[in-house]
Design an enzyme around this catalytic site. Sequence first.
Site, PDB file in Angstrom:
ATOM      1  N   GLN A 125       0.855  -1.189   0.000  1.00 28.31           N
ATOM      2  CA  GLN A 125       0.000   0.000   0.000  1.00 28.31           C
ATOM      3  C   GLN A 125       0.893   1.242   0.000  1.00 28.31           C
ATOM      4  O   GLN A 125       1.703   1.425   0.902  1.00 28.31           O
ATOM      5  CB  GLN A 125      -0.870  -0.022   1.255  1.00 28.31           C
ATOM      6  N   SER A 128       0.983   6.791   2.264  1.00 30.96           N
ATOM      7  CA  SER A 128       1.659   7.825   3.037  1.00 30.96           C
ATOM      8  C   SER A 128       2.818   8.439   2.283  1.00 30.96           C
ATOM      9  O   SER A 128       3.452   7.796   1.433  1.00 30.96           O
ATOM     10  CB  SER A 128       2.191   7.231   4.342  1.00 30.96           C
ATOM     11  N   SER A 160       4.342  -0.872   3.935  1.00 24.67           N
ATOM     12  CA  SER A 160       4.588  -2.189   4.542  1.00 24.67           C
ATOM     13  C   SER A 160       4.864  -3.247   3.485  1.00 24.67           C
ATOM     14  O   SER A 160       4.140  -3.331   2.482  1.00 24.67           O
ATOM     15  CB  SER A 160       3.385  -2.638   5.377  1.00 24.67           C
ATOM     16  N   GLU A 244      -9.561  -1.235   6.211  1.00 22.45           N
ATOM     17  CA  GLU A 244      -8.299  -1.338   6.928  1.00 22.45           C
ATOM     18  C   GLU A 244      -8.509  -1.225   8.436  1.00 22.45           C
ATOM     19  O   GLU A 244      -7.934  -1.958   9.207  1.00 22.45           O
ATOM     20  CB  GLU A 244      -7.352  -0.237   6.441  1.00 22.45           C
TER      21      GLU A 244
HETATM   22  C1  LIG Z   1       4.099  -0.359  11.127  1.00 17.44           C
HETATM   23  C2  LIG Z   1       3.542   0.637  10.178  1.00 17.44           C
HETATM   24  C3  LIG Z   1       3.134   0.228   8.940  1.00 17.44           C
HETATM   25  C4  LIG Z   1       2.633   1.149   8.035  1.00 17.44           C
HETATM   26  N1  LIG Z   1       2.291   0.693   6.805  1.00 17.44           N
HETATM   27  C5  LIG Z   1       1.886   1.586   5.876  1.00 17.44           C
HETATM   28  C6  LIG Z   1       1.614   1.158   4.554  1.00 17.44           C
HETATM   29  O1  LIG Z   1       1.710  -0.029   4.241  1.00 17.44           O
HETATM   30  N2  LIG Z   1       1.259   2.068   3.653  1.00 17.44           N
HETATM   31  C7  LIG Z   1       1.142   3.371   3.951  1.00 17.44           C
HETATM   32  O2  LIG Z   1       0.784   4.153   3.089  1.00 17.44           O
HETATM   33  N3  LIG Z   1       1.379   3.835   5.210  1.00 17.44           N
HETATM   34  C8  LIG Z   1       1.766   2.966   6.166  1.00 17.44           C
HETATM   35  N4  LIG Z   1       2.043   3.398   7.451  1.00 17.44           N
HETATM   36  C9  LIG Z   1       1.951   4.843   7.737  1.00 17.44           C
HETATM   37  C10 LIG Z   1       0.772   5.226   8.575  1.00 17.44           C
HETATM   38  O3  LIG Z   1      -0.401   5.189   7.825  1.00 17.44           O
HETATM   39  C11 LIG Z   1       1.059   6.633   9.142  1.00 17.44           C
HETATM   40  O4  LIG Z   1       2.122   6.484  10.046  1.00 17.44           O
HETATM   41  C12 LIG Z   1      -0.108   7.267   9.815  1.00 17.44           C
HETATM   42  O5  LIG Z   1      -1.086   7.650   8.890  1.00 17.44           O
HETATM   43  C13 LIG Z   1       0.278   8.486  10.645  1.00 17.44           C
HETATM   44  O6  LIG Z   1       1.051   9.400   9.916  1.00 17.44           O
HETATM   45  P1  LIG Z   1       2.440   9.908  10.478  1.00 17.44           P
HETATM   46  O7  LIG Z   1       3.223   8.738  10.874  1.00 17.44           O
HETATM   47  O8  LIG Z   1       2.998  10.808   9.448  1.00 17.44           O
HETATM   48  O9  LIG Z   1       2.117  10.721  11.786  1.00 17.44           O
HETATM   49  P2  LIG Z   1       1.647  12.246  11.884  1.00 17.44           P
HETATM   50  O10 LIG Z   1       0.459  12.469  11.043  1.00 17.44           O
HETATM   51  O11 LIG Z   1       2.813  13.136  11.715  1.00 17.44           O
HETATM   52  O12 LIG Z   1       1.184  12.255  13.387  1.00 17.44           O
HETATM   53  C14 LIG Z   1       2.099  12.275  14.488  1.00 17.44           C
HETATM   54  C15 LIG Z   1       1.269  12.341  15.764  1.00 17.44           C
HETATM   55  O13 LIG Z   1       0.463  13.511  15.745  1.00 17.44           O
HETATM   56  C16 LIG Z   1      -0.878  13.170  15.904  1.00 17.44           C
HETATM   57  N5  LIG Z   1      -1.738  14.022  15.119  1.00 17.44           N
HETATM   58  C17 LIG Z   1      -1.596  14.396  13.828  1.00 17.44           C
HETATM   59  N6  LIG Z   1      -2.636  15.134  13.437  1.00 17.44           N
HETATM   60  C18 LIG Z   1      -3.472  15.201  14.494  1.00 17.44           C
HETATM   61  C19 LIG Z   1      -4.732  15.811  14.728  1.00 17.44           C
HETATM   62  N7  LIG Z   1      -5.397  16.484  13.797  1.00 17.44           N
HETATM   63  N8  LIG Z   1      -5.276  15.670  15.944  1.00 17.44           N
HETATM   64  C20 LIG Z   1      -4.644  14.974  16.926  1.00 17.44           C
HETATM   65  N9  LIG Z   1      -3.458  14.381  16.746  1.00 17.44           N
HETATM   66  C21 LIG Z   1      -2.885  14.489  15.553  1.00 17.44           C
HETATM   67  C22 LIG Z   1      -0.987  11.742  15.405  1.00 17.44           C
HETATM   68  O14 LIG Z   1      -2.109  11.088  15.935  1.00 17.44           O
HETATM   69  C23 LIG Z   1       0.307  11.154  15.885  1.00 17.44           C
HETATM   70  O15 LIG Z   1       0.176  10.783  17.213  1.00 17.44           O
HETATM   71  C24 LIG Z   1       2.530   2.507   8.380  1.00 17.44           C
HETATM   72  C25 LIG Z   1       2.921   2.921   9.643  1.00 17.44           C
HETATM   73  C26 LIG Z   1       3.421   2.005  10.555  1.00 17.44           C
HETATM   74  C27 LIG Z   1       3.855   2.494  11.896  1.00 17.44           C
END
Ligand SMILES: Cc1cc2nc3c(=O)[nH]c(=O)nc-3n(C[C@H](O)[C@H](O)[C@H](O)COP(=O)(O)OP(=O)(O)OC[C@H]3O[C@@H](n4cnc5c(N)ncnc54)[C@H](O)[C@@H]3O)c2cc1C
Lengths: 413, 372
Positions: A125, A128, A160, A244
């Site tokens: 997928q 991100s 992933s 999902e």
């Molecule tokens: C093990 C793992 C597998 C993954 N696999 C995939 C994959 O296969 N494909 C893919 O596309 N993505 C994947 N992801 C990415 C995942 O979808 C993102 O990590 C997720 O959407 C959060 O984005 P970010 O990590 O950029 O955090 P950010 O958006 O930067 O957020 C950081 C923190 O701020 C908080 N935050 C942000 N905005 C707000 C708000 N409006 N209100 C309150 N809190 C907020 C979040 O909740 C979080 O705690 C994976 C992530 C992990 C950890």
Amino acid sequence: MDLEHAPEDEEFRHTARAWLTTHVPVTPLPSLETEEGFAAHRKWERTLAADRWSVVSWPEEYGGRGASLARWLIFEEEYYAANAPGRVSQNGISLLAPTLFEHGSPAQLARVLPPMASGEVVWAQAWSEPEAGSDLASLRSRAVRTEGGWLLSGHKTWSSRAAFADRAFGLFRSDPNADRPHRGLTYVMFDLRAPGVTVRPIARLDGKPAFAELFLDEVFVPDEDVIGEPGQGWRVAMSTAGNERGLTLRSPGRFTAAAERLVALWRRADPSDTALRDRVADAVIGARAYHLFTRAHADRLAAGASLGDGPGAGLGAHPGAGGLGGDPSGGLGGDSSLNKVFWSELDIALHETALDLLGAEGELAGHANDSPDQGGWADGWLFSLAGPIYAGTNEIQRDIIAERLLGLPKGRR
Amino acid sequence: MTFLLDDEQHEFGRTLDRMLSAADVAGAVRAWGADDTGPGRKVWQRLADAGVFALAVPEEYGGAAPDGHKGAPQDGRCGEAPVGNDGAAPEGYRASGLLPLLTVEMSLAFVVLGCHAMPGPVVETVAAAALLRRLDDPALNRRWLPGIATGGHLVSYTDQAHGPYALDAAAADTRFVIMDDRLLCAAGHGPVQPSLDPARRLARPALDDEVLASGPEVRAAAAHAADVAALLTAAQALGVGRRLLADTITYVQQRKQFGVAIGSFQAVKHRLADALLALEFAQPLVFAAAVALAGGERRAHGERRTRGDVAAAKVAAGEAAYGAARTALQLHGAVGYTEELDLSLWIRKARALRSAWGTPSACRARVLAGAP
Ligand SMILES: Cc1cc2nc3c(=O)[nH]c(=O)nc-3n(C[C@H](O)[C@H](O)[C@H](O)COP(=O)(O)OP(=O)(O)OC[C@H]3O[C@@H](n4cnc5c(N)ncnc54)[C@H](O)[C@@H]3O)c2cc1C
């Protein structure tokens, strides 16, 4: 109200159990986040598919058994109870396939599904981006029109299994002039080995290359690999997002089986520690609650859940009086967010409790010789920690619950 | 088959809800706490007329049999709106030969009772009926079950294995006490003591009165009755929690600070989302326990497992309600910390129900004893 399965469904359970008993590998496969493990898991997918157990809920023509939701849940219970290997094809089966069933053309279904079911093509997928996490709609990777298709450019991350996978699906900005960030996006499938794709594996918290970043430089995608209408990608993607977070990603069978293993662990440990005992009990209660919530959800779907008069209507006219496993409005929309927060927190609680029961041995990870479960709980704990982050963080899910299920006003994001 | 309420069950719940919404239950609760049980007994009678207590009593003792009802209630007595046309249990219940003592309907009714903070020994009266049914002594049955079914008889029921205090011993018509393997009918009770939920009036029952039955079958029946009581307490707690959440949602949408509704603040939203999560996942445990106790899952399940299911429901619903109470109080701010606001009725009840008929810790132990 009744929790007994129909006799035919119980028969289905026995058939599944019998098959799993004879086919599940006696020694656990190596981690699927390694090259060797990935190959071993691909082979396991082939074994499953050969007897039509890889995608039981799909129509028969695509390799499934046309199993009802109830039977799918039964199968998952048996699968995890049998300690069968993790599913390397999960992204495809539980995220892309439901999207295709909803938005794909018949030609796409025929072309994409059978090799997905057999593990021949494993999907990643690609949603991100470095600057687009929770605010996914702000993504910047582009799809530019070209003769017979599109050229993809940009930078995706946290994908992933992309380190070893074959193909990926994701969202790209096809109309940079659209008036809103979530308009003008197009949902496409592309080859991870196509010219212009660079895959850089990223080591996860446990050091394994479980996800990767993707650099795309004018990667050609033919029109036939666009899902739904160009420009409508957000709408297409949101149906995937529901899957999902919802039950297809984390079936109750997984937690039921883990809770049973936890109880077994507790029975061997010091029973005088009531603090630990209470945590074990809470994990058991949580797993059962999740199982039952899902049963109710599945039954509502089977009954053709109608809007406006949910099963909770008899519980009083208060907004806080929801249905059995559901959404006060009677709709199913917000259920996947409830599910997501619940299973991700339950998963961590289960594993933390197990590690505390194991004591010193709990520190042993990844097939450690001395560990009673060869590091299963330790590895599981590391994995569980990601649950509140991926598939939409739990903060974002709580916003959705508050706004869609409780009707609270939208705040500033 | 299906883990959903059917249309009749929905209608039953809605009927009760409408009826209690029309009655001034909050006023009855306050009166009850001040030792005036009159308004509470009126509501009790309407519940009985709607068939709630009849669900616990077999037909031959005037339970939910077609002619087991004393006719229509007096419209408009307890509230402005005449509620339900005849106030009796829907046809399906009265006609059903099933009517096991503990059905999903009973749990449903108790969720609604919790939503409205119904005072009095509602759980205990049904538990007493469960005890009698299990003992199945025709003389005892004849003496008490008809009165319970028709709402004329409130029973305070205490099992000394679960705690020394009798709920509403002073208000009840009969005080049952389980002492070891004896069932006593207590003539008196000690002083009524202040309780943190003023509507739950606690006293020690007298222990030296008429022995109604004794022997191992009393212990077995008491264990069954305790399960019934724990389940209905869980259902009641669920209703209490639902109401606390609903009233708090209403409040945070109208209360403004910093120029906006406080419900638009994320910290507020997330607390409410967590309250909903806990309630949503407790609810199926309550109904599954009801199904198990009614025998629906016996075949696959066994007695110990069933007891574990009830205990799981009790823990989950009790914690969910208590969590909702904490959230409701916090989000109402100071006004929530007043006795004047009716919210106080539910906040205090949530805490009391958490320990009634099985503390969280005792229930957790039972969950593990029943785990496969
Ligand atoms: C093990 C793992 C597998 C993954 N696999 C995939 C994959 O296969 N494909 C893919 O596309 N993505 C994947 N992801 C990415 C995942 O979808 C993102 O990590 C997720 O959407 C959060 O984005 P970010 O990590 O950029 O955090 P950010 O958006 O930067 O957020 C950081 C923190 O701020 C908080 N935050 C942000 N905005 C707000 C708000 N409006 N209100 C309150 N809190 C907020 C979040 O909740 C979080 O705690 C994976 C992530 C992990 C950890």
